[in-house]
Design a protein around this motif. Structure first.
Motif, PDB file in Angstrom:
ATOM      1  N   GLN A   1       0.841  -1.192   0.000  1.00 25.95           N
ATOM      2  CA  GLN A   1       0.000   0.000   0.000  1.00 25.95           C
ATOM      3  C   GLN A   1       0.886   1.255   0.000  1.00 25.95           C
ATOM      4  OE1 GLN A   1      -3.393  -0.167  -0.160  1.00 25.95           O
ATOM      5  NE2 GLN A   1      -3.077  -2.364  -0.360  1.00 25.95           N
ATOM      6  N   ASN A   2       0.346   2.344  -0.512  1.00 29.16           N
ATOM      7  CA  ASN A   2       1.097   3.601  -0.531  1.00 29.16           C
ATOM      8  C   ASN A   2       1.526   4.016   0.871  1.00 29.16           C
ATOM      9  OD1 ASN A   2       1.113   3.959  -3.293  1.00 29.16           O
ATOM     10  ND2 ASN A   2      -0.780   5.130  -3.300  1.00 29.16           N
ATOM     11  N   ALA A   3       0.647   3.800   1.860  1.00 29.60           N
ATOM     12  CA  ALA A   3       0.987   4.149   3.246  1.00 29.60           C
ATOM     13  C   ALA A   3       2.157   3.307   3.749  1.00 29.60           C
ATOM     14  CB  ALA A   3      -0.227   3.969   4.157  1.00 29.60           C
ATOM     15  N   ASP A   4       2.231   2.048   3.325  1.00 27.57           N
ATOM     16  CA  ASP A   4       3.347   1.182   3.717  1.00 27.57           C
ATOM     17  C   ASP A   4       4.654   1.713   3.139  1.00 27.57           C
ATOM     18  OD1 ASP A   4       1.597  -0.652   5.012  1.00 27.57           O
ATOM     19  OD2 ASP A   4       1.199  -1.631   3.084  1.00 27.57           O
ATOM     20  N   LYS A   5       4.613   2.072   1.859  1.00 31.38           N
ATOM     21  CA  LYS A   5       5.808   2.607   1.205  1.00 31.38           C
ATOM     22  C   LYS A   5       6.250   3.902   1.886  1.00 31.38           C
ATOM     23  CE  LYS A   5       7.780   4.020  -3.179  1.00 31.38           C
ATOM     24  NZ  LYS A   5       7.633   4.117  -4.627  1.00 31.38           N
ATOM     25  N   GLN A   6       5.307   4.773   2.173  1.00 30.15           N
ATOM     26  CA  GLN A   6       5.628   6.036   2.844  1.00 30.15           C
ATOM     27  C   GLN A   6       6.264   5.775   4.208  1.00 30.15           C
ATOM     28  OE1 GLN A   6       5.466   9.017   1.451  1.00 30.15           O
ATOM     29  NE2 GLN A   6       6.292   9.987   3.275  1.00 30.15           N
ATOM     30  N   ALA A   7       5.707   4.814   4.949  1.00 29.00           N
ATOM     31  CA  ALA A   7       6.259   4.474   6.266  1.00 29.00           C
ATOM     32  C   ALA A   7       7.689   3.946   6.133  1.00 29.00           C
ATOM     33  CB  ALA A   7       5.371   3.458   6.968  1.00 29.00           C
ATOM     34  N   GLY A   8       7.940   3.146   5.110  1.00 31.48           N
ATOM     35  CA  GLY A   8       9.289   2.612   4.887  1.00 31.48           C
ATOM     36  C   GLY A   8      10.293   3.704   4.576  1.00 31.48           C
ATOM     37  N   LEU A   9       9.891   4.626   3.723  1.00 28.24           N
ATOM     38  CA  LEU A   9      10.787   5.724   3.377  1.00 28.24           C
ATOM     39  C   LEU A   9      11.008   6.654   4.569  1.00 28.24           C
ATOM     40  CD1 LEU A   9       9.476   6.419  -0.230  1.00 28.24           C
ATOM     41  CD2 LEU A   9      11.536   5.135   0.426  1.00 28.24           C
ATOM     42  N   GLU A  10       9.949   6.892   5.345  1.00 32.25           N
ATOM     43  CA  GLU A  10      10.080   7.725   6.543  1.00 32.25           C
ATOM     44  C   GLU A  10      10.968   7.064   7.598  1.00 32.25           C
ATOM     45  OE1 GLU A  10       6.126   8.721   7.821  1.00 32.25           O
ATOM     46  OE2 GLU A  10       5.817  10.084   6.134  1.00 32.25           O
ATOM     47  N   ALA A  11      10.970   5.726   7.625  1.00 25.17           N
ATOM     48  CA  ALA A  11      11.821   5.000   8.574  1.00 25.17           C
ATOM     49  C   ALA A  11      13.292   5.116   8.199  1.00 25.17           C
ATOM     50  CB  ALA A  11      11.407   3.529   8.644  1.00 25.17           C
ATOM     51  N   GLY A  12      13.569   5.473   6.940  1.00 25.59           N
ATOM     52  CA  GLY A  12      14.955   5.658   6.526  1.00 25.59           C
ATOM     53  C   GLY A  12      15.396   4.814   5.354  1.00 25.59           C
ATOM     54  N   ALA A  13      14.478   4.073   4.739  1.00 26.62           N
ATOM     55  CA  ALA A  13      14.848   3.267   3.579  1.00 26.62           C
ATOM     56  C   ALA A  13      15.169   4.176   2.400  1.00 26.62           C
ATOM     57  CB  ALA A  13      13.718   2.305   3.207  1.00 26.62           C
ATOM     58  N   ASN A  14      16.114   3.742   1.583  1.00 23.22           N
ATOM     59  CA  ASN A  14      16.466   4.472   0.376  1.00 23.22           C
ATOM     60  C   ASN A  14      15.507   4.170  -0.762  1.00 23.22           C
ATOM     61  OD1 ASN A  14      19.184   3.701   1.853  1.00 23.22           O
ATOM     62  ND2 ASN A  14      19.442   5.689   0.871  1.00 23.22           N
ATOM     63  N   ASP A  15      14.949   2.960  -0.741  1.00 21.35           N
ATOM     64  CA  ASP A  15      14.001   2.557  -1.785  1.00 21.35           C
ATOM     65  C   ASP A  15      13.093   1.483  -1.223  1.00 21.35           C
ATOM     66  OD1 ASP A  15      12.759   2.455  -4.294  1.00 21.35           O
ATOM     67  OD2 ASP A  15      14.673   2.555  -5.344  1.00 21.35           O
ATOM     68  N   TYR A  16      12.022   1.192  -1.962  1.00 20.72           N
ATOM     69  CA  TYR A  16      10.979   0.290  -1.475  1.00 20.72           C
ATOM     70  C   TYR A  16      10.439  -0.512  -2.648  1.00 20.72           C
ATOM     71  CZ  TYR A  16       6.873  -0.935   1.414  1.00 20.72           C
ATOM     72  OH  TYR A  16       5.912  -1.593   2.155  1.00 20.72           O
ATOM     73  N   PHE A  17      10.498  -1.814  -2.546  1.00 16.19           N
ATOM     74  CA  PHE A  17       9.941  -2.713  -3.549  1.00 16.19           C
ATOM     75  C   PHE A  17       8.875  -3.564  -2.883  1.00 16.19           C
ATOM     76  CE2 PHE A  17      13.933  -1.613  -5.419  1.00 16.19           C
ATOM     77  CZ  PHE A  17      13.784  -1.772  -6.790  1.00 16.19           C
ATOM     78  N   SER A  18       7.700  -3.629  -3.488  1.00 16.70           N
ATOM     79  CA  SER A  18       6.657  -4.499  -2.944  1.00 16.70           C
ATOM     80  C   SER A  18       6.460  -5.684  -3.874  1.00 16.70           C
ATOM     81  CB  SER A  18       5.350  -3.733  -2.733  1.00 16.70           C
ATOM     82  OG  SER A  18       4.901  -3.168  -3.938  1.00 16.70           O
ATOM     83  N   LYS A  19       6.126  -6.816  -3.278  1.00 12.26           N
ATOM     84  CA  LYS A  19       5.892  -8.052  -4.023  1.00 12.26           C
ATOM     85  C   LYS A  19       4.495  -8.015  -4.621  1.00 12.26           C
ATOM     86  CE  LYS A  19       8.713 -10.458  -0.629  1.00 12.26           C
ATOM     87  NZ  LYS A  19       8.717 -11.415   0.470  1.00 12.26           N
ATOM     88  N   PRO A  20       4.289  -8.521  -5.813  1.00 11.19           N
ATOM     89  CA  PRO A  20       5.343  -9.006  -6.710  1.00 11.19           C
ATOM     90  C   PRO A  20       6.162  -7.842  -7.251  1.00 11.19           C
ATOM     91  CG  PRO A  20       3.242  -9.048  -7.856  1.00 11.19           C
ATOM     92  CD  PRO A  20       2.961  -8.604  -6.441  1.00 11.19           C
ATOM     93  N   PHE A  21       7.427  -8.094  -7.469  1.00  9.65           N
ATOM     94  CA  PHE A  21       8.330  -7.052  -7.939  1.00  9.65           C
ATOM     95  C   PHE A  21       9.086  -7.565  -9.161  1.00  9.65           C
ATOM     96  CE2 PHE A  21      10.715  -9.730  -5.153  1.00  9.65           C
ATOM     97  CZ  PHE A  21      11.975  -9.807  -5.712  1.00  9.65           C
ATOM     98  N   SER A  22       9.672  -6.664  -9.881  1.00 10.73           N
ATOM     99  CA  SER A  22      10.485  -7.026 -11.040  1.00 10.73           C
ATOM    100  C   SER A  22      11.894  -7.362 -10.560  1.00 10.73           C
ATOM    101  CB  SER A  22      10.533  -5.863 -12.036  1.00 10.73           C
ATOM    102  OG  SER A  22      11.586  -6.068 -12.962  1.00 10.73           O
ATOM    103  N   PRO A  23      12.325  -8.612 -10.722  1.00 16.84           N
ATOM    104  CA  PRO A  23      13.690  -8.952 -10.329  1.00 16.84           C
ATOM    105  C   PRO A  23      14.729  -8.085 -11.056  1.00 16.84           C
ATOM    106  CG  PRO A  23      12.430 -10.951 -10.696  1.00 16.84           C
ATOM    107  CD  PRO A  23      11.579  -9.803 -11.167  1.00 16.84           C
ATOM    108  N   LEU A  24      14.456  -7.738 -12.292  1.00 16.28           N
ATOM    109  CA  LEU A  24      15.397  -6.894 -13.034  1.00 16.28           C
ATOM    110  C   LEU A  24      15.500  -5.501 -12.425  1.00 16.28           C
ATOM    111  CD1 LEU A  24      14.676  -7.892 -16.740  1.00 16.28           C
ATOM    112  CD2 LEU A  24      16.655  -8.490 -15.338  1.00 16.28           C
ATOM    113  N   ASP A  25      14.369  -4.963 -11.976  1.00 17.20           N
ATOM    114  CA  ASP A  25      14.403  -3.652 -11.330  1.00 17.20           C
ATOM    115  C   ASP A  25      15.210  -3.713 -10.028  1.00 17.20           C
ATOM    116  OD1 ASP A  25      12.917  -2.489 -13.349  1.00 17.20           O
ATOM    117  OD2 ASP A  25      11.019  -2.562 -12.221  1.00 17.20           O
TER     118      ASP A  25
END
Length: 96
Positions: free
Chosen positions: A60-84
């Motif tokens: 969810q967008n809120a999950d991604k926002q929470a991850g970035l606010e926690a200090g993550a540089n980037d956020y990938f959610s499953k399913p994700f592109s292995p190439l990315d």
């Protein structure tokens, strides 16, 4: 490549080894989740240069926002592109 089985272990391992890159899940067993582990790692000045990529089923967008606010540089959610993910890892480690 190092592996931690829970959030507390991830924090201790990061503080001991000072890795170039951490791939963190949010849902982890133990006392703290990946968001709190990310926050604790970010609070340690020794780990300031560690890149943290969250890779999780929480998409969810809120999950991604929470991850970035926690200090993550980037956020990938499953399913994700292995190439990315590979491109991002190469980008991060290319600067290391």
């Amino acid at each position: 490549i190092l592996q931690a089985d829970n959030g507390n272990e991830a924090v201790k391992l990061a503080e001991k080894e000072i890795p170039d890159l951490i791939i963190m899940d949010i849902m982890m067993p133990g006392d703290i989740d990946g968001l709190e582990a990310t926050r604790r790692i970010r609070r340690n000045p020794s780990c300031a240069e560690c890149a943290i990529i969250i890779l999780t089923a929480m998409g969810q967008n809120a999950d991604k926002q929470a991850g970035l606010e926690a200090g993550a540089n980037d956020y990938f959610s499953k399913p994700f592109s292995p190439l990315d993910l590979i491109r991002k890892v190469e980008e991060v480690l290319g600067d290391a």
